[in-house]
Write a protein that holds these residues in place. Structure first.
Motif, PDB file in Angstrom:
ATOM      1  N   ASP A 112      44.546  35.970  45.493  1.00  0.00           N
ATOM      2  CA  ASP A 112      45.455  36.451  46.532  1.00  0.00           C
ATOM      3  C   ASP A 112      46.380  37.539  45.997  1.00  0.00           C
ATOM      4  O   ASP A 112      46.606  38.566  46.654  1.00  0.00           O
ATOM      5  CB  ASP A 112      46.280  35.288  47.091  1.00  0.00           C
ATOM      6  CG  ASP A 112      45.468  34.347  47.953  1.00  0.00           C
ATOM      7  OD1 ASP A 112      44.356  34.729  48.380  1.00  0.00           O
ATOM      8  OD2 ASP A 112      45.932  33.210  48.187  1.00  0.00           O
ATOM      9  N   LYS A 113      46.921  37.316  44.803  1.00  0.00           N
ATOM     10  CA  LYS A 113      47.858  38.286  44.219  1.00  0.00           C
ATOM     11  C   LYS A 113      47.181  39.619  43.974  1.00  0.00           C
ATOM     12  O   LYS A 113      47.786  40.684  44.135  1.00  0.00           O
ATOM     13  CB  LYS A 113      48.420  37.734  42.908  1.00  0.00           C
ATOM     14  CG  LYS A 113      49.469  38.624  42.267  1.00  0.00           C
ATOM     15  CD  LYS A 113      50.054  37.982  41.022  1.00  0.00           C
ATOM     16  CE  LYS A 113      51.110  38.879  40.377  1.00  0.00           C
ATOM     17  NZ  LYS A 113      51.674  38.253  39.150  1.00  0.00           N
ATOM     18  N   ALA A 114      45.902  39.589  43.587  1.00  0.00           N
ATOM     19  CA  ALA A 114      45.151  40.819  43.324  1.00  0.00           C
ATOM     20  C   ALA A 114      44.483  41.377  44.581  1.00  0.00           C
ATOM     21  O   ALA A 114      43.723  42.341  44.493  1.00  0.00           O
ATOM     22  CB  ALA A 114      44.102  40.570  42.242  1.00  0.00           C
ATOM     23  N   ASN A 115      44.733  40.757  45.737  1.00  0.00           N
ATOM     24  CA  ASN A 115      44.224  41.235  47.028  1.00  0.00           C
ATOM     25  C   ASN A 115      42.696  41.291  47.061  1.00  0.00           C
ATOM     26  O   ASN A 115      42.102  42.166  47.696  1.00  0.00           O
ATOM     27  CB  ASN A 115      44.801  42.623  47.340  1.00  0.00           C
ATOM     28  CG  ASN A 115      44.732  42.956  48.817  1.00  0.00           C
ATOM     29  OD1 ASN A 115      44.872  42.072  49.662  1.00  0.00           O
ATOM     30  ND2 ASN A 115      44.506  44.217  49.132  1.00  0.00           N
ATOM     31  N   THR A 137      40.360  38.902  48.218  1.00  0.00           N
ATOM     32  CA  THR A 137      39.658  38.465  49.428  1.00  0.00           C
ATOM     33  C   THR A 137      39.704  39.530  50.516  1.00  0.00           C
ATOM     34  O   THR A 137      38.721  39.743  51.237  1.00  0.00           O
ATOM     35  CB  THR A 137      40.232  37.139  49.961  1.00  0.00           C
ATOM     36  OG1 THR A 137      41.645  37.273  50.121  1.00  0.00           O
ATOM     37  CG2 THR A 137      39.946  36.002  48.990  1.00  0.00           C
ATOM     38  N   GLU A 138      40.820  40.217  50.619  1.00  0.00           N
ATOM     39  CA  GLU A 138      40.916  41.294  51.605  1.00  0.00           C
ATOM     40  C   GLU A 138      39.999  42.447  51.229  1.00  0.00           C
ATOM     41  O   GLU A 138      39.357  43.066  52.089  1.00  0.00           O
ATOM     42  CB  GLU A 138      42.362  41.792  51.707  1.00  0.00           C
ATOM     43  CG  GLU A 138      42.561  42.997  52.625  1.00  0.00           C
ATOM     44  CD  GLU A 138      42.158  42.718  54.066  1.00  0.00           C
ATOM     45  OE1 GLU A 138      41.786  43.683  54.760  1.00  0.00           O
ATOM     46  OE2 GLU A 138      42.223  41.551  54.494  1.00  0.00           O
ATOM     47  N   THR A 139      39.890  42.728  49.938  1.00  0.00           N
ATOM     48  CA  THR A 139      39.071  43.847  49.480  1.00  0.00           C
ATOM     49  C   THR A 139      37.589  43.605  49.724  1.00  0.00           C
ATOM     50  O   THR A 139      36.870  44.497  50.194  1.00  0.00           O
ATOM     51  CB  THR A 139      39.312  44.098  47.982  1.00  0.00           C
ATOM     52  OG1 THR A 139      40.690  44.425  47.765  1.00  0.00           O
ATOM     53  CG2 THR A 139      38.442  45.240  47.468  1.00  0.00           C
ATOM     54  N   LYS A 155      36.237  41.146  51.657  1.00  0.00           N
ATOM     55  CA  LYS A 155      35.964  40.605  52.989  1.00  0.00           C
ATOM     56  C   LYS A 155      35.176  39.290  52.946  1.00  0.00           C
ATOM     57  O   LYS A 155      34.255  39.068  53.724  1.00  0.00           O
ATOM     58  CB  LYS A 155      35.212  41.627  53.855  1.00  0.00           C
ATOM     59  CG  LYS A 155      35.855  42.987  53.914  1.00  0.00           C
ATOM     60  CD  LYS A 155      37.270  42.956  54.473  1.00  0.00           C
ATOM     61  CE  LYS A 155      37.853  44.359  54.573  1.00  0.00           C
ATOM     62  NZ  LYS A 155      39.292  44.347  54.945  1.00  0.00           N
ATOM     63  N   ASP A 181      36.730  48.980  42.637  1.00  0.00           N
ATOM     64  CA  ASP A 181      37.737  50.004  42.354  1.00  0.00           C
ATOM     65  C   ASP A 181      37.154  51.305  41.810  1.00  0.00           C
ATOM     66  O   ASP A 181      37.842  52.073  41.132  1.00  0.00           O
ATOM     67  CB  ASP A 181      38.770  49.453  41.364  1.00  0.00           C
ATOM     68  CG  ASP A 181      39.549  48.291  41.936  1.00  0.00           C
ATOM     69  OD1 ASP A 181      39.821  48.294  43.147  1.00  0.00           O
ATOM     70  OD2 ASP A 181      39.889  47.369  41.168  1.00  0.00           O
ATOM     71  N   ARG A 231      39.417  46.018  38.790  1.00  0.00           N
ATOM     72  CA  ARG A 231      39.093  44.602  38.964  1.00  0.00           C
ATOM     73  C   ARG A 231      37.578  44.431  38.890  1.00  0.00           C
ATOM     74  O   ARG A 231      36.845  45.176  39.537  1.00  0.00           O
ATOM     75  CB  ARG A 231      39.589  44.103  40.324  1.00  0.00           C
ATOM     76  CG  ARG A 231      41.094  44.156  40.523  1.00  0.00           C
ATOM     77  CD  ARG A 231      41.467  43.976  41.985  1.00  0.00           C
ATOM     78  NE  ARG A 231      40.999  45.108  42.790  1.00  0.00           N
ATOM     79  CZ  ARG A 231      41.099  45.177  44.121  1.00  0.00           C
ATOM     80  NH1 ARG A 231      41.631  44.170  44.796  1.00  0.00           N
ATOM     81  NH2 ARG A 231      40.662  46.245  44.763  1.00  0.00           N
TER      82      ARG A 231
END
Length: 201
Positions: A16-19, A21-23, A25, A86, A143
């Protein structure tokens, strides 16, 4: 909360901190801990015992080996995928995701001593062989995300990718949906930046 549950919670928080799941999907509610170990030419192997450690290019030359930590949740086989979301850079991920590794038919090590930390063995050639991280010198670390899936019946029949397929512009969530992998059951990630000895080159 058990020690294993606490470690799973730590992995979720790191994602979550490294974002992540959003990245990528994909939902991330791991059932097991995935440990990734990189052999080293000199000295002890390096194991990602927690998510989000930072390593250098030389430390991640690999190829890595994988273990499941915790109770066996299914008989397998499993799929392991490694992506870099990335590339070219975290600020300009124009060719992401890079598929650094894609392989199925991982099974439990049959060793009777493998109780809690259980090595995984790949029983068939990888669809995409491991290629080491190589983020650009002088730019931010990338990442590198490892995900473990229960293998679907359709995986071995997939024709989307083969060893000659380009690695760039991979979409892990689309691939997982297409071949029926569902959501990952384990995972970890690392940050990788240039080696200090090459930072000024």
């Amino acid at each position: 909360m058990s020690g294993e549950d606490q470690r799973l919670s730590n992995v979720i928080r790191a994602f979550d901190k490294a974002n992540i799941t959003e990245t990528i999907k994909l939902s991330f509610n791991p059932q097991v801990l995935l440990e990734v170990t990189f052999p080293q030419p000199l000295g002890k192997p390096i194991t990602l015992e927690r998510a989000g450690v930072q390593l250098t290019i030389n430390e991640t030359a690999g190829p890595p080996v994988f273990s499941i930590v915790g109770n066996r949740i299914c008989p397998g086989p499993f799929v392991v995928i490694l992506v870099d979301p990335d590339a070219l850079t975290p600020q300009n991920p124009a060719i992401s995701q890079i598929r650094h590794f894609l392989a199925g038919n991982f099974v439990y090590d049959a060793s009777p001593t493998a109780k809690y930390r259980i090595p995984l063995t790949n029983t068939t050639p990888a669809v995409t062989e491991f290629v080491r991280p190589r983020p650009f010198v002088g730019l931010d670390a990338h990442r590198y995300i490892f995900l473990l899936f229960e293998q679907s019946a359709a995986f071995n029949e997939q024709t989307l990718f083969n060893p000659a397929s380009p690695r760039a512009y991979f979409n892990i969530s689309s691939f997982a949906a297409t071949v029926g992998l569902g959501q990952p059951i384990g995972g970890t990630f690392m940050w990788v930046g240039p080696d200090p000895s090459t930072a000024s080159l």
